[in-house]
Design an enzyme around this catalytic site. Sequence first.
Site, PDB file in Angstrom:
ATOM      1  N   ARG A   1     -41.917 -15.698  -2.868  1.00 45.65           N
ATOM      2  CA  ARG A   1     -42.436 -16.320  -4.084  1.00 45.65           C
ATOM      3  C   ARG A   1     -42.481 -17.837  -3.927  1.00 45.65           C
ATOM      4  NH1 ARG A   1     -38.322 -13.808  -8.395  1.00 45.65           N
ATOM      5  NH2 ARG A   1     -36.978 -13.964  -6.550  1.00 45.65           N
TER       6      ARG A   1
ATOM      7  N   LYS B   1     -35.605 -19.571  -6.298  1.00 44.56           N
ATOM      8  CA  LYS B   1     -34.220 -19.143  -6.122  1.00 44.56           C
ATOM      9  C   LYS B   1     -33.279 -20.337  -6.044  1.00 44.56           C
ATOM     10  CE  LYS B   1     -32.850 -15.627  -5.940  1.00 44.56           C
ATOM     11  NZ  LYS B   1     -32.353 -14.846  -7.084  1.00 44.56           N
TER      12      LYS B   1
ATOM     13  N   GLU C   1     -32.798 -18.858 -16.221  1.00 46.37           N
ATOM     14  CA  GLU C   1     -32.227 -17.648 -16.833  1.00 46.37           C
ATOM     15  C   GLU C   1     -31.400 -17.911 -18.075  1.00 46.37           C
ATOM     16  OE1 GLU C   1     -29.059 -18.926 -13.859  1.00 46.37           O
ATOM     17  OE2 GLU C   1     -31.247 -18.847 -13.905  1.00 46.37           O
TER      18      GLU C   1
END
Length: 372
Positions: A16, A76, A119
């Site tokens: 990604r 990430k 998140e």
Amino acid sequence: MIAIGLPKEVKKQEYRVALTPAGCEMISRQGQKVVVQRGAGEGSGFTDDEYVAAGAKLVDEAAEVWAEADMIVKVKEPLPEEFVYFREGQILFTYLHLAAAPELARALMDNKVTAIAYETIQAPNGSLPLLTPMSEVAGRMSVQEGAKYLEAFQGGRGVLLGGVPGVPPAEVIIIGGGIVGTNAAKMALGLGAEVVVLEKSADRMRYLDDVFQGRLRTLMSNPYNIANAVRKADLLIGAVLVPGARAPRLVTEEMVKTMKKGAVIVDVAVDQGGSIETIDRATTHEDPVYEKFGVIHYAVANMPGAVPRTSTLALTNVTIDFILQLVSKGFQATVNSNSMLALGINVYRGAITHPQVAEAVGLPYTPLESLW
């Protein structure tokens, strides 16, 4: 002018990228600078030429991106080899999952990086808008991968999720009825499996019962019901999330020992520490499973990385508005006007500013407003 940096992801088999050329163009049109490492988008099907056409500057090395950018956007969490790039005041905008990475939390603190976690950005209704698309992908993939590893030549018990006429379907047990659990249920039901969702919220169970029109069963999530359900599972999916905190361990080793030989566990919460006790390490797409007590364990921490094109497009769809606000208004003005973004700030000026993260990593919590 603010420089936005887009480095290539370094996590193993992570294809990604945090920004599409379309997103890059939106930033460039605001008169801001975007610095892209060559090849950053290739794994998701985006060429360097597309980024150049969108107004980006290409550089060869990650170090150049980090050195030139005021804000780094990633997918990430940084790995230890990237810690050397950290510098005071730089904004890092990515999935951090610090509850499972105390060493990263300390490195961010020591270098006084402003770390915003996708998140933990949270809407007033409790939803997690930047986690939702990846949760949708991971939930759907959990069934896809689980079905594959139930095949005998993968070490599974040789069960087809949907069965065939005259043969019962597989039992899919999903612990957690949030975004991951709902998408897993959607896929499992679509393949014809018997599905049980364990959830602690009665309102959420009513919602699931209504949406799926009684096609799945719901159970209150408690140790007794979990133990009974786990014993029957052909495929067990851990779909539990507590924003910013370590995932609660709901399935014990003793429960796993009662499972059928060749059953499969997929724990989507592995990047938050895992909700299943026998998930004691994260795996990779290259080597995704291991066997314990006769049960196949799938513990890949970046599941959406297996479908990078879909995942990258879905991620940029939800991150770009926050990025545009940060580059147009500046950090403090954006945070003061956007309560959702404020909840995403995990580290600021050398302090942990999210209470659940602080508790998870065992470090003091400092309210963000006290640091202005």
